[in-house]
Design a protein around this motif. Structure first.
Motif, PDB file in Angstrom:
ATOM      1  N   TYR A 160       1.002  -1.043  -0.087  1.00 55.18           N
ATOM      2  CA  TYR A 160       0.165   0.077  -0.032  1.00 55.18           C
ATOM      3  C   TYR A 160       0.856   1.099  -0.165  1.00 55.18           C
ATOM      4  N   CYS A 161       1.525   1.465  -1.152  1.00 54.58           N
ATOM      5  CA  CYS A 161       2.648   2.035  -1.304  1.00 54.58           C
ATOM      6  C   CYS A 161       2.509   3.599  -1.673  1.00 54.58           C
ATOM      7  N   TRP A 162       1.302   4.084  -1.907  1.00 55.89           N
ATOM      8  CA  TRP A 162       0.983   5.395  -1.919  1.00 55.89           C
ATOM      9  C   TRP A 162       1.764   6.132  -3.345  1.00 55.89           C
ATOM     10  N   PRO A 163       1.001   5.846  -4.493  1.00 56.02           N
ATOM     11  CA  PRO A 163       2.141   6.017  -5.639  1.00 56.02           C
ATOM     12  C   PRO A 163       1.852   7.379  -6.442  1.00 56.02           C
ATOM     13  N   ALA A 164       0.748   7.956  -5.909  1.00 57.83           N
ATOM     14  CA  ALA A 164       0.548   9.274  -6.389  1.00 57.83           C
ATOM     15  C   ALA A 164       1.250  10.499  -5.983  1.00 57.83           C
ATOM     16  N   ASP A 165       1.605  11.506  -6.522  1.00 59.75           N
ATOM     17  CA  ASP A 165       2.411  12.539  -6.261  1.00 59.75           C
ATOM     18  C   ASP A 165       1.775  13.067  -4.876  1.00 59.75           C
ATOM     19  N   GLY A 166       2.802  13.694  -4.067  1.00 59.76           N
ATOM     20  CA  GLY A 166       2.433  14.182  -2.675  1.00 59.76           C
ATOM     21  C   GLY A 166       1.456  15.426  -2.808  1.00 59.76           C
ATOM     22  N   PRO A 167       0.801  15.788  -1.582  1.00 52.99           N
ATOM     23  CA  PRO A 167       0.045  17.076  -1.685  1.00 52.99           C
ATOM     24  C   PRO A 167       0.674  18.328  -1.888  1.00 52.99           C
ATOM     25  N   ASP A 168       2.136  18.167  -1.591  1.00 52.61           N
ATOM     26  CA  ASP A 168       3.009  19.421  -2.091  1.00 52.61           C
ATOM     27  C   ASP A 168       3.374  19.233  -3.543  1.00 52.61           C
ATOM     28  N   PRO A 173       5.768   7.578  -7.160  1.00 49.86           N
ATOM     29  CA  PRO A 173       6.251   6.402  -7.918  1.00 49.86           C
ATOM     30  C   PRO A 173       5.598   6.424  -9.423  1.00 49.86           C
ATOM     31  N   THR A 174       4.454   6.869  -9.287  1.00 50.39           N
ATOM     32  CA  THR A 174       3.653   6.913 -10.753  1.00 50.39           C
ATOM     33  C   THR A 174       4.451   7.749 -11.678  1.00 50.39           C
ATOM     34  N   SER A 175       4.768   8.923 -11.066  1.00 49.64           N
ATOM     35  CA  SER A 175       5.579  10.153 -11.975  1.00 49.64           C
ATOM     36  C   SER A 175       6.796   9.672 -12.217  1.00 49.64           C
ATOM     37  N   ARG A 176       7.401   8.911 -11.385  1.00 49.76           N
ATOM     38  CA  ARG A 176       8.882   8.510 -11.298  1.00 49.76           C
ATOM     39  C   ARG A 176       9.162   6.938 -12.048  1.00 49.76           C
ATOM     40  N   ALA A 177       8.112   6.473 -12.574  1.00 49.97           N
ATOM     41  CA  ALA A 177       8.121   5.162 -13.114  1.00 49.97           C
ATOM     42  C   ALA A 177       9.031   4.960 -13.913  1.00 49.97           C
ATOM     43  N   ALA A 178       9.416   5.686 -14.786  1.00 50.26           N
ATOM     44  CA  ALA A 178      10.449   5.582 -15.972  1.00 50.26           C
ATOM     45  C   ALA A 178      11.884   5.655 -15.131  1.00 50.26           C
ATOM     46  N   ASP A 179      11.866   6.346 -14.204  1.00 45.15           N
ATOM     47  CA  ASP A 179      13.158   6.369 -13.343  1.00 45.15           C
ATOM     48  C   ASP A 179      13.466   5.056 -12.523  1.00 45.15           C
ATOM     49  N   LEU A 180      12.534   4.195 -12.071  1.00 45.67           N
ATOM     50  CA  LEU A 180      12.709   3.220 -11.367  1.00 45.67           C
ATOM     51  C   LEU A 180      13.676   1.936 -11.917  1.00 45.67           C
ATOM     52  N   LYS A 181      14.743   1.786 -11.287  1.00 44.25           N
ATOM     53  CA  LYS A 181      15.802   0.961 -12.080  1.00 44.25           C
ATOM     54  C   LYS A 181      15.932  -0.601 -11.569  1.00 44.25           C
ATOM     55  N   ALA A 182      14.845  -0.891 -10.715  1.00 44.67           N
ATOM     56  CA  ALA A 182      14.920  -2.173 -10.173  1.00 44.67           C
ATOM     57  C   ALA A 182      13.474  -2.824 -10.292  1.00 44.67           C
ATOM     58  N   PRO A 183      13.131  -3.948 -10.268  1.00 42.96           N
ATOM     59  CA  PRO A 183      11.880  -4.739 -10.401  1.00 42.96           C
ATOM     60  C   PRO A 183      11.106  -4.307  -9.052  1.00 42.96           C
ATOM     61  N   VAL A 184      10.001  -4.168  -9.435  1.00 38.68           N
ATOM     62  CA  VAL A 184       8.890  -3.702  -8.653  1.00 38.68           C
ATOM     63  C   VAL A 184       7.742  -4.580  -8.193  1.00 38.68           C
ATOM     64  N   PRO A 193      -9.157   3.935   1.082  1.00 38.16           N
ATOM     65  CA  PRO A 193      -9.522   5.345   0.827  1.00 38.16           C
ATOM     66  C   PRO A 193      -8.213   6.308   0.530  1.00 38.16           C
ATOM     67  N   GLY A 194      -7.260   6.022   1.185  1.00 38.95           N
ATOM     68  CA  GLY A 194      -6.121   6.933   0.885  1.00 38.95           C
ATOM     69  C   GLY A 194      -5.443   6.576  -0.403  1.00 38.95           C
ATOM     70  N   ILE A 195      -5.598   5.522  -1.168  1.00 36.58           N
ATOM     71  CA  ILE A 195      -5.023   4.838  -2.310  1.00 36.58           C
ATOM     72  C   ILE A 195      -6.129   4.465  -3.122  1.00 36.58           C
ATOM     73  N   PRO A 196      -6.923   5.328  -3.790  1.00 33.13           N
ATOM     74  CA  PRO A 196      -7.961   4.836  -4.795  1.00 33.13           C
ATOM     75  C   PRO A 196      -7.663   3.806  -5.893  1.00 33.13           C
ATOM     76  N   PRO A 197      -8.398   3.233  -6.263  1.00 30.49           N
ATOM     77  CA  PRO A 197      -8.353   2.373  -7.270  1.00 30.49           C
ATOM     78  C   PRO A 197      -7.605   3.022  -8.635  1.00 30.49           C
ATOM     79  N   ALA A 198      -8.242   4.265  -8.903  1.00 29.60           N
ATOM     80  CA  ALA A 198      -7.576   5.170 -10.020  1.00 29.60           C
ATOM     81  C   ALA A 198      -6.055   5.265  -9.789  1.00 29.60           C
ATOM     82  N   HIS A 199      -5.404   5.400  -8.522  1.00 32.93           N
ATOM     83  CA  HIS A 199      -4.181   5.601  -8.289  1.00 32.93           C
ATOM     84  C   HIS A 199      -3.278   4.405  -8.568  1.00 32.93           C
TER      85      HIS A 199
END
Length: 255
Positions: A160-168, A173-184, A193-199
């Protein structure tokens, strides 16, 4: 963090803990870290070279999780991100975690995680040749985002790793997906509720578009923290998640 032989899997806990960053020189800065390994006969112990006087401060789940990894031959190093503000006192059920969570900073979190990884790779820390991060909630976000840094990780696991951009507006992780250099491996709750299906969908699509080695699993009907705080109530989902974790660890060579 976790380690097997000269391979390590590094666990960030729920992102709700921490203290001074680990230093290869300053032993006093290691008090928020604990390593657990399995001894012959099924006994568990902290490394004699890296005792941890603050183990009692950790939420008990992380101690047990480290033991479960140890049962599978993977040594654990757990980072207490709340230790910076909460100290080493034993934490009771009424521990004001929201107060301490509000005092966390990205710089401190990444400093602690990076220092833990560096320690595992040091001779004193076991000279691990492969390190993998695991985290929950904010710690899950941190564990996944670590793949975008220079840590050369074998893999990352976020519950439950909260992938969307932060409130600030800080990229997640979603925005940085192309930068992730390791298997996920992302293990998500279906009723969070804090991580809806759309996220979650956006995260998975971003990983696929980036060509990242990834697996995103959502457990229908489960709430946030189903694997840790509520694992008894969601035993089937928790068992499946644990099986996926172990298979992932072995697949990426950290176990």
């Amino acid at each position: 963090m976790l380690r097997r032989g000269r391979h390590s899997t590094g666990t960030a806990d729920s992102g709700c803990r921490g203290r001074e960053p680990l230093s290869g020189i300053d032993r006093g800065r290691r008090k928020h870290l604990r390593r657990i390994h399995r001894r012959p006969g099924g006994r568990y112990a902290h490394s004699d070279r890296d005792p941890c006087p603050t183990c009692a401060a950790l939420y008990g789940f992380y101690t047990e999780l480290a033991k479960r990894f140890a049962e599978n031959g993977v040594q654990a190093l757990v980072i207490d991100y709340y230790g910076r503000t909460a100290g080493a006192a034993r934490r009771e059920s009424d521990f004001p975690y929201t107060e301490h969570m509000a005092r966390l900073t990205p710089r401190q979190l990444y400093a602690d995680l990076s220092a833990g990884i560096a320690h595992l790779r040091s001779e004193e820390g076991g000279a691990a040749s492969a390190v993998l991060t695991v985290g929950f909630c904010i710690g899950g976000r941190l564990a996944v985002m670590a793949a975008a840094g220079r840590s050369d990780l074998a893999g990352v696991i976020g519950f439950y790793c909260w992938p969307a951009d932060g409130p600030d507006g800080s990229p997640g992780p979603t925005s940085r997906a192309a930068d992730l250099k390791a298997p996920v491996l992302a293990l998500m709750a279906g009723e969070d509720p804090g991580i809806p299906p759309a996220h979650v969908k956006a995260f998975e699509e971003a990983l696929a578009e980036a060509g990242a080695d990834h697996e995103v699993v959502t457990y229908p009907g489960t709430p946030h923290s189903f694997f840790d705080a509520k694992r008894d109530a969601y035993a089937d989902a928790s068992a499946d998640a644990w099986d996926r974790v172990l298979r992932f660890v072995n697949r990426v060579g950290a176990g």
